[in-house]
Write an enzyme that holds these catalytic residues in place. Structure first.
Site, short mmCIF file in Angstrom:
data_model
loop_
_atom_site.label_atom_id
_atom_site.label_comp_id
_atom_site.label_asym_id
_atom_site.label_seq_id
_atom_site.Cartn_x
_atom_site.Cartn_y
_atom_site.Cartn_z
N ASP A 19 20.91 -45.41 0.53
CA ASP A 19 21.23 -46.73 1.03
C ASP A 19 22.68 -47.03 0.65
O ASP A 19 23.23 -46.41 -0.26
CB ASP A 19 20.29 -47.76 0.41
CG ASP A 19 20.59 -49.17 0.86
OD1 ASP A 19 20.62 -49.41 2.08
OD2 ASP A 19 20.80 -50.03 -0.02
N ASP A 21 24.77 -50.62 0.72
CA ASP A 21 25.14 -51.81 -0.05
C ASP A 21 24.24 -51.93 -1.27
O ASP A 21 23.00 -51.93 -1.16
CB ASP A 21 25.02 -53.06 0.82
CG ASP A 21 25.81 -54.22 0.25
OD1 ASP A 21 26.86 -53.99 -0.36
OD2 ASP A 21 25.38 -55.38 0.41
#
Length: 334
Positions: A19, A21
């Site tokens: 992932d 952010d």
């Protein structure tokens, strides 16, 4: 939580799906140490894939941003929920099919790349409708999409994220529009992004790997998404998950591994020992105090601190159904 013996995760998994952010960067700036940790993982011949529910940005734009942060990345290393949605559409409809598209360039590019034809939402030739976050989406198009979905047009949503980080703060994400469309039409979309599995499946298909690991900072998207796709997960504590969220995690949202940051890819993960209401790992011991709170003593690596707190809290939660009180705890380094 699993233990790895003396082996780091990079020896156990040949594909790491990251992932963005809260894991690789925060508000556009690299998480401290992330570029070096990822470079070391690549040096260990581990494939890296950068995955995102954001359907607005193209893989080229994401890769450009990562390179600006000092992270080696090409467009082929990036997989978006728009690409996963396009795969869902083309597998059912075939190439050349008109699809009503509500979103931004990242979505339109993904549709074109799969040989689909993006058309306006009021185009009667459309065989499906797909929506994704787009800052310039017009309300009149949202209204027309809602009516068409209610009338029976097949609907694919890139993601259901209720919020999105912006330069001016946390703002409504694509999930807000999805929720409105769902309530108006009474129809549930087929969802491509996390925590549904199409995004992870598409990442494995594109990047390759027989032993994938999902790395994230959110329990309800990254970790649950890994569970839904049947892959092991690593939770890093650099993003949105805090103590209260971690100790209240239900089984489907509990990670296989926990680490303070991406250095956890390069390190062995020790055994966490449970003895009654006491848990030890490394130099830390966590226990349930008589007043029902979690007490921690000892010293050592901060990742071990997170592991013992999570383990003792989950054991108590499974036995009593009530999350423990961690209001008096402060994690090392926070």
């Amino acid at each position: 939580m699993k233990a790895t013996g003396a082996r780091p995760l990079t020896e156990l998994y040949d594909l790491v799906m990251l992932d963005l952010d809260g894991v690789v960067y925060i508000s556009g700036a690299a998480v401290p140490g992330a570029p070096d940790h990822l470079a070391a993982a690549r040096a260990a011949e581990t494939k890296l894939a950068f995955i995102t529910n954001n359907a607005a940005r193209t893989p080229d734009a994401v890769a450009d941003h990562l390179r600006e942060l000092g992270i080696t990345a090409e467009a082929g290393d990036v997989v978006t929920s728009a690409q996963a949605a396009a795969r869902v559409l083309v597998e059912r409809l075939g190439t050349g099919t008109p699809v009503a598209a509500l979103g931004a360039e990242g979505l339109f590019e993904a549709l074109r790349a799969e040989g689909l034809v993006a058309v306006p939402v009021d185009d009667d030739s459309a065989q499906a409708l797909v929506d994704g976050y787009g800052p310039d989406v017009l309300w009149k198009d949202v209204m027309r999409a809602a009516v068409r979905i209610r009338e029976g047009l097949w609907w694919v949503a890139t993601n259901t994220d209720m919020s999105i980080p912006t330069a001016y703060g946390t703002a409504p994400g694509n999930g807000v529009i999805v929720d409105m469309l769902r309530r108006f039409s009474g129809v549930e979309p087929e969802v491509a992004g996390k925590p549904d599995r199409p995004l992870l499946d598409e990442t494995i298909r594109r990047v390759g790997g027989e032993r994938p690991l999902m790395v994230g900072d959110r329990l309800d998207t990254d970790i649950l998404g890994g569970h839904n796709a049947g892959v092991d997960t690593l939770l890093v504590m650099t993003g949105v998950t805090g103590l209260e969220e971690l100790v209240a995690a239900v089984p489907g949202e509990r990670p296989t591994y926990i680490s303070s940051d991406l250095a956890g890819l390069l390190e062995p993960h020790p055994v966490v020992h449970l003895d009654g209401e006491s848990v030890t790992s490394g130099g830390w011991r966590a226990r349930i105090a008589p007043d029902g709170t979690v007490a921690v003593d000892g010293a050592g690596d901060s990742s071990d601190w997170w592991r013992v707190v999570a383990a003792v809290a989950w054991d108590r939660l499974d036995r009593t159904g009530t999350p423990v009180d961690v209001s008096g705890l402060r994690a090392p380094g926070r």
